[in-house]
Scaffold this motif. Structure first.
Motif, PDB file in Angstrom:
ATOM      1  N   VAL A   1      -6.279  19.511   9.195  1.00 46.13           N
ATOM      2  CA  VAL A   1      -5.847  19.377  10.586  1.00 46.13           C
ATOM      3  C   VAL A   1      -5.797  17.907  10.978  1.00 46.13           C
ATOM      4  O   VAL A   1      -6.491  17.068  10.401  1.00 46.13           O
ATOM      5  CB  VAL A   1      -6.792  20.130  11.548  1.00 46.13           C
ATOM      6  CG1 VAL A   1      -6.865  21.608  11.205  1.00 46.13           C
ATOM      7  CG2 VAL A   1      -8.186  19.511  11.577  1.00 46.13           C
ATOM      8  N   ASP A   2      -4.967  17.615  11.958  1.00 44.96           N
ATOM      9  CA  ASP A   2      -5.005  16.345  12.672  1.00 44.96           C
ATOM     10  C   ASP A   2      -5.699  16.584  14.003  1.00 44.96           C
ATOM     11  O   ASP A   2      -5.559  17.660  14.602  1.00 44.96           O
ATOM     12  CB  ASP A   2      -3.593  15.805  12.924  1.00 44.96           C
ATOM     13  CG  ASP A   2      -2.894  15.368  11.648  1.00 44.96           C
ATOM     14  OD1 ASP A   2      -3.589  15.115  10.649  1.00 44.96           O
ATOM     15  OD2 ASP A   2      -1.648  15.294  11.658  1.00 44.96           O
ATOM     16  N   LEU A   3      -6.426  15.583  14.474  1.00 45.40           N
ATOM     17  CA  LEU A   3      -7.196  15.710  15.698  1.00 45.40           C
ATOM     18  C   LEU A   3      -6.709  14.731  16.755  1.00 45.40           C
ATOM     19  O   LEU A   3      -6.183  13.664  16.439  1.00 45.40           O
ATOM     20  CB  LEU A   3      -8.680  15.429  15.427  1.00 45.40           C
ATOM     21  CG  LEU A   3      -9.392  16.329  14.415  1.00 45.40           C
ATOM     22  CD1 LEU A   3     -10.786  15.788  14.130  1.00 45.40           C
ATOM     23  CD2 LEU A   3      -9.464  17.763  14.922  1.00 45.40           C
ATOM     24  N   ASP A   4      -6.885  15.120  18.005  1.00 41.82           N
ATOM     25  CA  ASP A   4      -6.750  14.190  19.103  1.00 41.82           C
ATOM     26  C   ASP A   4      -7.852  14.519  20.105  1.00 41.82           C
ATOM     27  O   ASP A   4      -8.739  15.332  19.812  1.00 41.82           O
ATOM     28  CB  ASP A   4      -5.347  14.220  19.720  1.00 41.82           C
ATOM     29  CG  ASP A   4      -4.966  15.583  20.303  1.00 41.82           C
ATOM     30  OD1 ASP A   4      -5.870  16.419  20.558  1.00 41.82           O
ATOM     31  OD2 ASP A   4      -3.761  15.813  20.507  1.00 41.82           O
ATOM     32  N   ALA A   5      -7.812  13.910  21.273  1.00 42.24           N
ATOM     33  CA  ALA A   5      -8.886  14.114  22.233  1.00 42.24           C
ATOM     34  C   ALA A   5      -8.973  15.556  22.717  1.00 42.24           C
ATOM     35  O   ALA A   5     -10.022  15.986  23.209  1.00 42.24           O
ATOM     36  CB  ALA A   5      -8.698  13.175  23.432  1.00 42.24           C
ATOM     37  N   GLY A   6      -7.898  16.330  22.557  1.00 40.80           N
ATOM     38  CA  GLY A   6      -7.894  17.713  23.004  1.00 40.80           C
ATOM     39  C   GLY A   6      -8.293  18.710  21.939  1.00 40.80           C
ATOM     40  O   GLY A   6      -8.328  19.909  22.191  1.00 40.80           O
ATOM     41  N   GLY A   7      -8.616  18.219  20.723  1.00 36.60           N
ATOM     42  CA  GLY A   7      -9.012  19.120  19.641  1.00 36.60           C
ATOM     43  C   GLY A   7      -8.040  19.040  18.481  1.00 36.60           C
ATOM     44  O   GLY A   7      -7.672  17.950  18.020  1.00 36.60           O
ATOM     45  N   VAL A   8      -7.598  20.198  17.997  1.00 36.98           N
ATOM     46  CA  VAL A   8      -6.687  20.260  16.853  1.00 36.98           C
ATOM     47  C   VAL A   8      -5.262  19.983  17.338  1.00 36.98           C
ATOM     48  O   VAL A   8      -4.686  20.764  18.084  1.00 36.98           O
ATOM     49  CB  VAL A   8      -6.762  21.637  16.168  1.00 36.98           C
ATOM     50  CG1 VAL A   8      -5.719  21.734  15.056  1.00 36.98           C
ATOM     51  CG2 VAL A   8      -8.163  21.878  15.605  1.00 36.98           C
ATOM     52  N   ALA A   9      -4.703  18.876  16.889  1.00 38.24           N
ATOM     53  CA  ALA A   9      -3.347  18.503  17.292  1.00 38.24           C
ATOM     54  C   ALA A   9      -2.300  19.137  16.393  1.00 38.24           C
ATOM     55  O   ALA A   9      -1.171  19.406  16.832  1.00 38.24           O
ATOM     56  CB  ALA A   9      -3.193  16.987  17.284  1.00 38.24           C
ATOM     57  N   ALA A  10      -2.647  19.369  15.121  1.00 38.47           N
ATOM     58  CA  ALA A  10      -1.700  19.952  14.164  1.00 38.47           C
ATOM     59  C   ALA A  10      -2.470  20.539  12.998  1.00 38.47           C
ATOM     60  O   ALA A  10      -3.527  20.034  12.613  1.00 38.47           O
ATOM     61  CB  ALA A  10      -0.717  18.895  13.658  1.00 38.47           C
ATOM     62  N   ILE A  11      -1.919  21.628  12.437  1.00 40.90           N
ATOM     63  CA  ILE A  11      -2.454  22.230  11.218  1.00 40.90           C
ATOM     64  C   ILE A  11      -1.419  22.029  10.120  1.00 40.90           C
ATOM     65  O   ILE A  11      -0.247  22.365  10.289  1.00 40.90           O
ATOM     66  CB  ILE A  11      -2.729  23.732  11.408  1.00 40.90           C
ATOM     67  CG1 ILE A  11      -3.790  23.955  12.492  1.00 40.90           C
ATOM     68  CG2 ILE A  11      -3.183  24.366  10.094  1.00 40.90           C
ATOM     69  CD1 ILE A  11      -4.039  25.417  12.818  1.00 40.90           C
ATOM     70  N   HIS A  12      -1.833  21.472   9.002  1.00 45.35           N
ATOM     71  CA  HIS A  12      -0.927  21.235   7.877  1.00 45.35           C
ATOM     72  C   HIS A  12      -1.015  22.394   6.892  1.00 45.35           C
ATOM     73  O   HIS A  12      -2.107  22.857   6.564  1.00 45.35           O
ATOM     74  CB  HIS A  12      -1.282  19.929   7.166  1.00 45.35           C
ATOM     75  CG  HIS A  12      -1.159  18.714   8.029  1.00 45.35           C
ATOM     76  ND1 HIS A  12       0.043  18.111   8.300  1.00 45.35           N
ATOM     77  CD2 HIS A  12      -2.093  17.989   8.694  1.00 45.35           C
ATOM     78  CE1 HIS A  12      -0.144  17.063   9.090  1.00 45.35           C
ATOM     79  NE2 HIS A  12      -1.433  16.971   9.351  1.00 45.35           N
ATOM     80  N   GLU A  13       0.121  22.849   6.416  1.00 44.90           N
ATOM     81  CA  GLU A  13       0.149  23.881   5.381  1.00 44.90           C
ATOM     82  C   GLU A  13       0.552  23.217   4.064  1.00 44.90           C
ATOM     83  O   GLU A  13       1.734  23.037   3.775  1.00 44.90           O
ATOM     84  CB  GLU A  13       1.116  25.002   5.765  1.00 44.90           C
ATOM     85  CG  GLU A  13       0.642  25.787   6.988  1.00 44.90           C
ATOM     86  CD  GLU A  13       1.392  27.087   7.193  1.00 44.90           C
ATOM     87  OE1 GLU A  13       1.288  27.976   6.326  1.00 44.90           O
ATOM     88  OE2 GLU A  13       2.100  27.188   8.214  1.00 44.90           O
ATOM     89  N   TRP A  14      -0.447  22.858   3.307  1.00 46.66           N
ATOM     90  CA  TRP A  14      -0.219  22.178   2.033  1.00 46.66           C
ATOM     91  C   TRP A  14       0.305  23.160   0.986  1.00 46.66           C
ATOM     92  O   TRP A  14       0.037  24.363   1.035  1.00 46.66           O
ATOM     93  CB  TRP A  14      -1.533  21.593   1.518  1.00 46.66           C
ATOM     94  CG  TRP A  14      -2.004  20.369   2.237  1.00 46.66           C
ATOM     95  CD1 TRP A  14      -1.272  19.543   3.036  1.00 46.66           C
ATOM     96  CD2 TRP A  14      -3.333  19.830   2.221  1.00 46.66           C
ATOM     97  NE1 TRP A  14      -2.047  18.514   3.509  1.00 46.66           N
ATOM     98  CE2 TRP A  14      -3.317  18.662   3.028  1.00 46.66           C
ATOM     99  CE3 TRP A  14      -4.518  20.203   1.596  1.00 46.66           C
ATOM    100  CZ2 TRP A  14      -4.456  17.883   3.216  1.00 46.66           C
ATOM    101  CZ3 TRP A  14      -5.659  19.431   1.785  1.00 46.66           C
ATOM    102  CH2 TRP A  14      -5.624  18.277   2.594  1.00 46.66           C
ATOM    103  N   ASP A  15       1.049  22.626   0.028  1.00 44.15           N
ATOM    104  CA  ASP A  15       1.435  23.395  -1.157  1.00 44.15           C
ATOM    105  C   ASP A  15       0.235  23.446  -2.098  1.00 44.15           C
ATOM    106  O   ASP A  15      -0.206  22.408  -2.608  1.00 44.15           O
ATOM    107  CB  ASP A  15       2.630  22.742  -1.857  1.00 44.15           C
ATOM    108  CG  ASP A  15       3.905  22.851  -1.044  1.00 44.15           C
ATOM    109  OD1 ASP A  15       4.053  23.845  -0.315  1.00 44.15           O
ATOM    110  OD2 ASP A  15       4.745  21.931  -1.144  1.00 44.15           O
ATOM    111  N   LEU A  16      -0.298  24.628  -2.311  1.00 39.98           N
ATOM    112  CA  LEU A  16      -1.465  24.807  -3.159  1.00 39.98           C
ATOM    113  C   LEU A  16      -1.056  25.411  -4.499  1.00 39.98           C
ATOM    114  O   LEU A  16      -0.012  26.063  -4.594  1.00 39.98           O
ATOM    115  CB  LEU A  16      -2.486  25.717  -2.476  1.00 39.98           C
ATOM    116  CG  LEU A  16      -2.970  25.298  -1.085  1.00 39.98           C
ATOM    117  CD1 LEU A  16      -3.911  26.352  -0.516  1.00 39.98           C
ATOM    118  CD2 LEU A  16      -3.673  23.934  -1.141  1.00 39.98           C
TER     119      LEU A  16
END
Length: 335
Positions: A300-315
């Motif tokens: 995830v990426d974070l900002d002051a409001g919490g989770v700004a984005a969730i990344h879906e990686w190629d696993l």
């Protein structure tokens, strides 16, 4: 930024507050605890310690009200009056004598659920606020808070960075390198079904090549070392140092992304970029990686409001299978 630590008089809570006072001195911290006297005593001691941080060689001391944070104490009943920017949930029932046994973690949810419900009631008077859960079992408690509070899911975060540091240590020993040059993200469950994303692992920027037996050995190390530490030091100490440093890293990233606090004396408002700004933390999923109605550790990426984005990686296929096992393990304990 104002951080309210629920369970603030505990081992982890006080160590987080102390770490923040040295690394992010402009952050305000409230130690929220039913033991108000202990919270006051720890807060006062940490405030005194902050004088030395400010006047150490190379420090950039601040002398105005906007640049120096405060350490205060409060009771859970006062949460509505604190108006925090971030909540850190660290309250927990007393640890039993068998807590050094990895299988004992299964009983933690039952012991801590009543505390979760009580704290959720105390939080209802607040506007939606980012909530960072440190109490085990983290993934399950994150999801319980999500269902109880009905705040936007970006508010709910579960701490799980200690495994990343432990894996870095294990890989460094394997390759005869330094842990600070190692990057290996850890997804999945904070517990037995953690997922080491070896396909993205790097040592000094180069891909890591490990055999299946080496992977097994590394995973055993990461799973066992916190219990080895607890057995030697006692369960009341927990892994206080790595956890407090990891929690402080999350807090500082959230504050810096919003331009609130300087990092290591540099200018505030550093532009988040790169691996050091994407964290694998537990958060409620709604279709990401094919899962929903569960919280798991994902990038995830974070900002002051919490989770700004969730990344879906190629696993890899193996990593995807391990992530599904983590999902099944956590989901089985949820309503």
């Amino acid at each position: 930024m104002h951080v309210a630590i629920i369970g603030g008089a505990s081992t982890i809570g006080t160590t987080v507050a102390y770490t923040l006072s040295g690394l992010a001195p402009s952050v305000d911290v409230s130690l929220v605890d039913i033991d108000e006297g202990a919270a006051w005593a720890h807060g006062t001691d940490i405030e005194h310690a902050s004088y030395h941080f400010a006047h150490a060689p190379g420090a950039v001391p601040g002398h105005d009200a906007d640049s120096v944070g405060t350490i205060r104490s409060a009771t859970p009943d006062e949460l509505g009056e604190l108006d925090p920017d971030l909540l850190v949930f660290n309250a927990a029932a007393p640890q039993p004598d068998d807590a050094t046994d990895p299988s004992a973690r299964e009983a933690e949810l039952e012991r801590n659920l009543s505390i979760v419900r009580d704290v959720a009631e105390d939080l209802r008077s607040l506007d939606p606020t980012p909530l960072l859960v440190v109490t085990n079992p983290i993934d399950r408690i994150v999801y319980h808070f999500y269902t109880l509070l009905e705040w936007p899911r970006r508010c709910f975060i579960g701490y799980s960075l200690s495994e990343t540091a432990r894996m870095a240590d294990g890989i460094a020993d394997l390759v005869d390198g330094h842990r600070n040059d190692v990057y290996c993200p850890m997804m999945g469950e904070h517990g037995e079904h953690m997922v080491a994303v070896f396909s993205r692992a790097r040592v000094d920027g180069d891909p890591l090549d490990v055999t299946e037996s080496e992977r097994t050995e590394l995973m055993e190390y990461v799973r066992d070392i916190p219990f080895d530490i607890a057995e030697e030091r006692g369960v009341d100490e927990t892994s206080r140092w790595v956890t407090s440093a990891g929690v402080s890293r999350v807090v500082r990233a959230m504050a810096a992304a919003d331009g609130d606090v300087p990092i290591d004396g540099t200018t505030a408002g550093v532009e988040p970029a790169g691996e050091d700004w994407t964290f694998c933390l537990s958060t409620p999923l709604d279709g990401e990686y094919g899962f929903e109605d569960v919280s798991l550790g994902v990038p995830v990426d974070l900002d002051a409001g919490g989770v700004a984005a969730i990344h879906e990686w190629d696993l890899t296929d193996g990593e995807s299978a391990e992530l599904r096992r983590a999902y099944e393990s956590v989901r089985a304990d949820l309503p």
